[in-house]
Enzyme design. Sequence first.
Site, PDB file in Angstrom:
ATOM      1  CG  HIS A 112       0.460  10.391 -24.362  1.00 39.50           C
ATOM      2  ND1 HIS A 112      -0.213  10.716 -23.215  1.00 39.50           N
ATOM      3  CD2 HIS A 112       1.761  10.684 -24.117  1.00 39.50           C
ATOM      4  CE1 HIS A 112       0.643  11.182 -22.318  1.00 39.50           C
ATOM      5  NE2 HIS A 112       1.842  11.180 -22.853  1.00 39.50           N
ATOM      6  CG  ASN A 159      -0.801  16.258 -19.904  1.00 44.58           C
ATOM      7  OD1 ASN A 159       0.101  15.445 -19.979  1.00 44.58           O
ATOM      8  ND2 ASN A 159      -1.666  16.277 -18.912  1.00 44.58           N
ATOM      9  CD  GLU A 177      -3.307  16.339 -15.787  1.00 41.07           C
ATOM     10  OE1 GLU A 177      -2.161  15.930 -15.606  1.00 41.07           O
ATOM     11  OE2 GLU A 177      -3.995  16.066 -16.769  1.00 41.07           O
ATOM     12  CE  LYS A 237       6.017  17.797 -13.241  1.00 42.77           C
ATOM     13  NZ  LYS A 237       6.330  16.587 -13.966  1.00 42.77           N
ATOM     14  CG  HIS A 272       7.862  11.030 -23.866  1.00 40.34           C
ATOM     15  ND1 HIS A 272       6.515  10.816 -24.120  1.00 40.34           N
ATOM     16  CD2 HIS A 272       7.905  12.067 -22.979  1.00 40.34           C
ATOM     17  CE1 HIS A 272       5.796  11.670 -23.424  1.00 40.34           C
ATOM     18  NE2 HIS A 272       6.606  12.442 -22.717  1.00 40.34           N
ATOM     19  CG  HIS A 328       2.620  15.409 -23.215  1.00 40.07           C
ATOM     20  ND1 HIS A 328       3.211  16.631 -23.409  1.00 40.07           N
ATOM     21  CD2 HIS A 328       3.529  14.664 -22.533  1.00 40.07           C
ATOM     22  CE1 HIS A 328       4.409  16.628 -22.877  1.00 40.07           C
ATOM     23  NE2 HIS A 328       4.636  15.449 -22.342  1.00 40.07           N
ATOM     24  CD  GLU A 368       8.141  16.344 -21.783  1.00 41.13           C
ATOM     25  OE1 GLU A 368       7.298  17.247 -21.678  1.00 41.13           O
ATOM     26  OE2 GLU A 368       7.829  15.121 -21.864  1.00 41.13           O
ATOM     27  CE  LYS A 378       0.044  14.203 -14.489  1.00 43.79           C
ATOM     28  NZ  LYS A 378      -0.065  14.770 -15.839  1.00 43.79           N
ATOM     29  NE  ARG A 383      -4.243  -1.739   1.669  1.00 41.87           N
ATOM     30  CZ  ARG A 383      -4.328  -2.727   2.554  1.00 41.87           C
ATOM     31  NH1 ARG A 383      -3.552  -2.735   3.619  1.00 41.87           N
ATOM     32  NH2 ARG A 383      -5.210  -3.684   2.393  1.00 41.87           N
ATOM     33  NE  ARG A 439       1.192  17.195 -12.496  1.00 33.94           N
ATOM     34  CZ  ARG A 439       1.801  16.417 -11.641  1.00 33.94           C
ATOM     35  NH1 ARG A 439       1.398  16.371 -10.385  1.00 33.94           N
ATOM     36  NH2 ARG A 439       2.832  15.676 -12.008  1.00 33.94           N
TER      37      ARG A 439
HETATM   38  P1  NAD Z   1      14.130   6.608 -20.911  1.00 33.96           P
HETATM   39  O1  NAD Z   1      13.925   6.480 -19.480  1.00 33.96           O
HETATM   40  O2  NAD Z   1      13.721   5.478 -21.781  1.00 33.96           O
HETATM   41  O3  NAD Z   1      15.677   6.918 -21.172  1.00 33.96           O
HETATM   42  C1  NAD Z   1      16.113   7.104 -22.488  1.00 33.96           C
HETATM   43  C2  NAD Z   1      17.335   6.211 -22.825  1.00 33.96           C
HETATM   44  O4  NAD Z   1      18.492   6.779 -22.225  1.00 33.96           O
HETATM   45  C3  NAD Z   1      17.221   4.799 -22.292  1.00 33.96           C
HETATM   46  O5  NAD Z   1      17.772   3.906 -23.249  1.00 33.96           O
HETATM   47  C4  NAD Z   1      18.112   4.826 -21.064  1.00 33.96           C
HETATM   48  O6  NAD Z   1      18.654   3.573 -20.727  1.00 33.96           O
HETATM   49  C5  NAD Z   1      19.195   5.779 -21.484  1.00 33.96           C
HETATM   50  N1  NAD Z   1      19.861   6.505 -20.408  1.00 33.96           N
HETATM   51  C6  NAD Z   1      19.312   6.999 -19.277  1.00 33.96           C
HETATM   52  N2  NAD Z   1      20.217   7.726 -18.625  1.00 33.96           N
HETATM   53  C7  NAD Z   1      21.367   7.676 -19.324  1.00 33.96           C
HETATM   54  C8  NAD Z   1      22.648   8.245 -19.158  1.00 33.96           C
HETATM   55  N3  NAD Z   1      22.938   9.073 -18.146  1.00 33.96           N
HETATM   56  N4  NAD Z   1      23.610   7.971 -20.065  1.00 33.96           N
HETATM   57  C9  NAD Z   1      23.313   7.171 -21.135  1.00 33.96           C
HETATM   58  N5  NAD Z   1      22.120   6.628 -21.371  1.00 33.96           N
HETATM   59  C10 NAD Z   1      21.144   6.880 -20.466  1.00 33.96           C
HETATM   60  O7  NAD Z   1      13.395   7.903 -21.495  1.00 33.96           O
HETATM   61  P2  NAD Z   1      13.217   9.383 -20.923  1.00 33.96           P
HETATM   62  O8  NAD Z   1      13.195  10.245 -22.110  1.00 33.96           O
HETATM   63  O9  NAD Z   1      14.133   9.684 -19.825  1.00 33.96           O
HETATM   64  O10 NAD Z   1      11.754   9.342 -20.281  1.00 33.96           O
HETATM   65  C11 NAD Z   1      10.609   9.131 -21.069  1.00 33.96           C
HETATM   66  C12 NAD Z   1       9.498   8.625 -20.177  1.00 33.96           C
HETATM   67  O11 NAD Z   1       9.200   9.590 -19.181  1.00 33.96           O
HETATM   68  C13 NAD Z   1       8.217   8.359 -20.914  1.00 33.96           C
HETATM   69  O12 NAD Z   1       7.716   7.096 -20.552  1.00 33.96           O
HETATM   70  C14 NAD Z   1       7.286   9.446 -20.446  1.00 33.96           C
HETATM   71  O13 NAD Z   1       5.947   9.033 -20.435  1.00 33.96           O
HETATM   72  C15 NAD Z   1       7.803   9.707 -19.052  1.00 33.96           C
HETATM   73  N6  NAD Z   1       7.485  11.042 -18.548  1.00 33.96           N
HETATM   74  C16 NAD Z   1       6.885  11.139 -17.340  1.00 33.96           C
HETATM   75  C17 NAD Z   1       6.598  12.365 -16.809  1.00 33.96           C
HETATM   76  C18 NAD Z   1       5.967  12.481 -15.449  1.00 33.96           C
HETATM   77  O14 NAD Z   1       5.600  13.573 -15.053  1.00 33.96           O
HETATM   78  N7  NAD Z   1       5.848  11.399 -14.725  1.00 33.96           N
HETATM   79  C19 NAD Z   1       6.950  13.527 -17.509  1.00 33.96           C
HETATM   80  C20 NAD Z   1       7.567  13.400 -18.731  1.00 33.96           C
HETATM   81  C21 NAD Z   1       7.838  12.142 -19.258  1.00 33.96           C
HETATM   82  N1  GLY Z   2       4.575  15.691 -17.119  1.00 34.32           N
HETATM   83  C1  GLY Z   2       3.251  16.126 -16.870  1.00 34.32           C
HETATM   84  C2  GLY Z   2       2.945  16.308 -15.439  1.00 34.32           C
HETATM   85  O1  GLY Z   2       3.768  16.046 -14.593  1.00 34.32           O
HETATM   86  O2  GLY Z   2       1.858  16.704 -15.119  1.00 34.32           O
END
Ligand code: NAD
Ligand code: GLY
Length: 351
Positions: free
Chosen positions: A242, A235, A227, A217, A255, A238, A178, A136, A114, A231
């Site tokens: 998506h 998006n 949201e 942020k 992404h 997005h 972003e 999120k 939990r 918030r």
């Molecule tokens: P990712 O986590 O897939 O990382 C991208 C690539 O870089 C991967 O192959 C990873 O192994 C590699 N990598 C990571 N750090 C590294 C480093 N220091 N050196 C070399 N390689 C490295 O992708 P991302 O772009 O970081 O994140 C995208 C994800 O984040 C999506 O799923 C998206 O939905 C999510 N996201 C979430 C939020 C949120 O608010 N929660 C906001 C924006 C994006």
């Molecule tokens: N990345 C969108 C949010 O955190 O709301």
Amino acid sequence: MPTLTIQTLSTSYPVVIDEFLHNDTCITSQSKALIVSNPKVAGLYLHKVLPKIQAQEVFVCIVPDGEEHKNMQSIEQILQCAFANRLDRKSLMIALGGGVISDMVGFASGIFERGISYVSIPTTLLAQVDASVGGKCGVNNAYGKNLIGLFHQPSAVYIDAEFLHTLSRREIRAGLAEVLKVFVCFDEQAFTKLETLESLESKSALLPLIQRSIEIKAKVVEQDERESGIRAALNYGHTFAHIIEMQTHYKRFLHGEAVAIGIAMANTLAQQLGSLSAVDSKRISAVLARFGLDESYHIDDIEAFYQAFFLDKKSSNNKLRFILPEGIGGFSLRDDISKEQILACLQHYAR
Ligand code: NAD
Ligand code: GLY
């Protein structure tokens, strides 16, 4: 560099922007700790992070790399690791990786017994400016992106720009999408700096962008953690992105690259509805081009693309919701756009 604080109704936590890898910061657990990473990031950084964890015992869980593995199977793997090593409710999970890892660790820690605490060490620019902050978290499924998840705030976030030295140029540029997103919606002055930034990839250029993005942020999350209003502006782009990611099976675009196309599509709609001038739209496109982010995408079936909007989490009671820029530095949340207007926008990408 500063420590920013994220204050929500339920919690408050620090986002430390510093030289985490080289200072004497330690992450402490009151019980056990589980570091979750992927083979690539663990290979590069696990040996540097492990000595900084103070816990009764430290375990490591390595999940497969890539957006296509951001799913319930990986969550099950993390939970298995936690149960097999008898983590308890005072244990800590630690996310070491990009946004895929921080989204999954936030989710797994939020449902393990939990909910237990987690700390995020974001290693991509995208995760540093956005994904690791704000709570999120979740995974994708066959119906779409991030459709399963929860809000679960980390107990701390440690950001070190040194991680970015091993990140590919393509990944850095995807992270800049972003940054552009928040600046267009909230800060015209910061956007103007992007138009003239000399070096896009040096640590000295990126650090102020990271800091400003998190400051914005933080304010947004403080006002609207779950949201129900403002918030949603985070998006911007997005809603389209998506669908593009799902239709291309999370393989063709990073992404941030899909977000860049989504921003261009949202701008097309905004221009059509009169909330963005052609001049401002061109300014945003010029920054995307400076970042090497392509705006082009071919929509094969605009009706199918339109129907996919209804799975967007912002849509309710069969009403679609779009975040559109109002000039640069402002935005509006629109749920009054007709199907004809949306199809007319999508038509630009079907030619
Ligand atoms: P990712 O986590 O897939 O990382 C991208 C690539 O870089 C991967 O192959 C990873 O192994 C590699 N990598 C990571 N750090 C590294 C480093 N220091 N050196 C070399 N390689 C490295 O992708 P991302 O772009 O970081 O994140 C995208 C994800 O984040 C999506 O799923 C998206 O939905 C999510 N996201 C979430 C939020 C949120 O608010 N929660 C906001 C924006 C994006
Ligand atoms: N990345 C969108 C949010 O955190 O709301």
